[in-house]
Design a protein around this motif. Sequence first.
Motif, short mmCIF file in Angstrom:
data_model
loop_
_atom_site.label_atom_id
_atom_site.label_comp_id
_atom_site.label_asym_id
_atom_site.label_seq_id
_atom_site.Cartn_x
_atom_site.Cartn_y
_atom_site.Cartn_z
N ARG A 80 35.33 -12.75 32.94
CA ARG A 80 35.80 -13.98 32.30
C ARG A 80 35.38 -15.17 33.15
NH1 ARG A 80 39.88 -14.06 28.42
NH2 ARG A 80 40.48 -11.99 27.67
N ILE A 81 35.17 -16.31 32.48
CA ILE A 81 35.00 -17.57 33.18
C ILE A 81 36.15 -18.48 32.80
CG2 ILE A 81 32.49 -17.51 33.42
CD1 ILE A 81 32.38 -19.40 30.95
N GLY A 82 36.43 -19.43 33.68
CA GLY A 82 37.48 -20.39 33.41
C GLY A 82 36.92 -21.66 32.79
N LEU A 83 37.66 -22.26 31.88
CA LEU A 83 37.31 -23.53 31.25
C LEU A 83 38.50 -24.47 31.42
CD1 LEU A 83 35.92 -22.10 27.87
CD2 LEU A 83 34.57 -22.81 29.86
N LYS A 84 38.25 -25.61 32.05
CA LYS A 84 39.33 -26.55 32.33
C LYS A 84 38.92 -27.95 31.90
CE LYS A 84 42.39 -28.14 36.04
NZ LYS A 84 42.73 -28.01 37.48
N CYS A 85 39.74 -28.57 31.07
CA CYS A 85 39.45 -29.93 30.61
C CYS A 85 39.78 -30.92 31.71
CB CYS A 85 40.26 -30.24 29.36
SG CYS A 85 39.93 -31.91 28.72
N LEU A 86 38.76 -31.68 32.13
CA LEU A 86 38.93 -32.67 33.18
C LEU A 86 39.06 -34.09 32.62
CD1 LEU A 86 36.32 -31.43 35.81
CD2 LEU A 86 38.75 -30.87 35.66
N GLN A 87 38.62 -34.27 31.37
CA GLN A 87 38.65 -35.62 30.81
C GLN A 87 38.91 -35.52 29.30
OE1 GLN A 87 35.25 -38.00 31.86
NE2 GLN A 87 35.66 -39.53 30.28
#
Length: 228
Positions: A80-87
Amino acid sequence: MLALCSTAHCNPAPAQVLDPAWTQRAQQLANDAARMAFGDQIPVRVEVVPGQLDPRLSLAPCQKVDVFMPAGQRAWGRTRIGLKCLQGPVAWSVTLPLTVRLWAPALVAAGPLPAGTVLSTAHLRMSEVDWAERDSPVLFLEDTAVGRTLATALSPGATVRQEHLRKRQWFDAGDTVRVHAAGPGFTIQGEGVAITPGIEGQSARIRTESGRTITGKPIGQRLAEVQL
């Protein structure tokens, strides 16, 4: 924690719609990991196959998403990869399932090979295979396979992996065994008598010349290694 979109804040985007940039970044991460692991010694072709996010999620629109490898996740295989909203109007963080394939040359069965076959060069050929398909290491040098005995049958074209070979017995109980001990900045050589058989991948008990019983790792013909 995942913060979901609400109509008061944004127009929800279905989670199953993936941004191609996420897969491209995952490809880069996998390529970097393969380069660190294999260097230039083995030509490796990395293939990333993205899975699907939970279809029940609706994520808020995001102008900048950080794609990263979560701690504890393997670099290839089923991962799995992580996806994080920064903006964006709502902060969210999710993981995306991936299958990362490592295509590289390895030994495969040249024909049907029954269990008990003692491998020779005639039984083997080279082919590009997915090294990450299974956890067991592949064999890619003939001298690591020739002379070994198959524990399981292989079909034509099947990748030869460590798990397919019978474990070698390097010494019997009662044999005199050379002992190599290593510690920070020093090594010790000695001899002892095996109390238990020395089977590849298993620990063996050895009585040293001083009468002390130690546990070692069988690594060769009448040879064991002890970590101090």
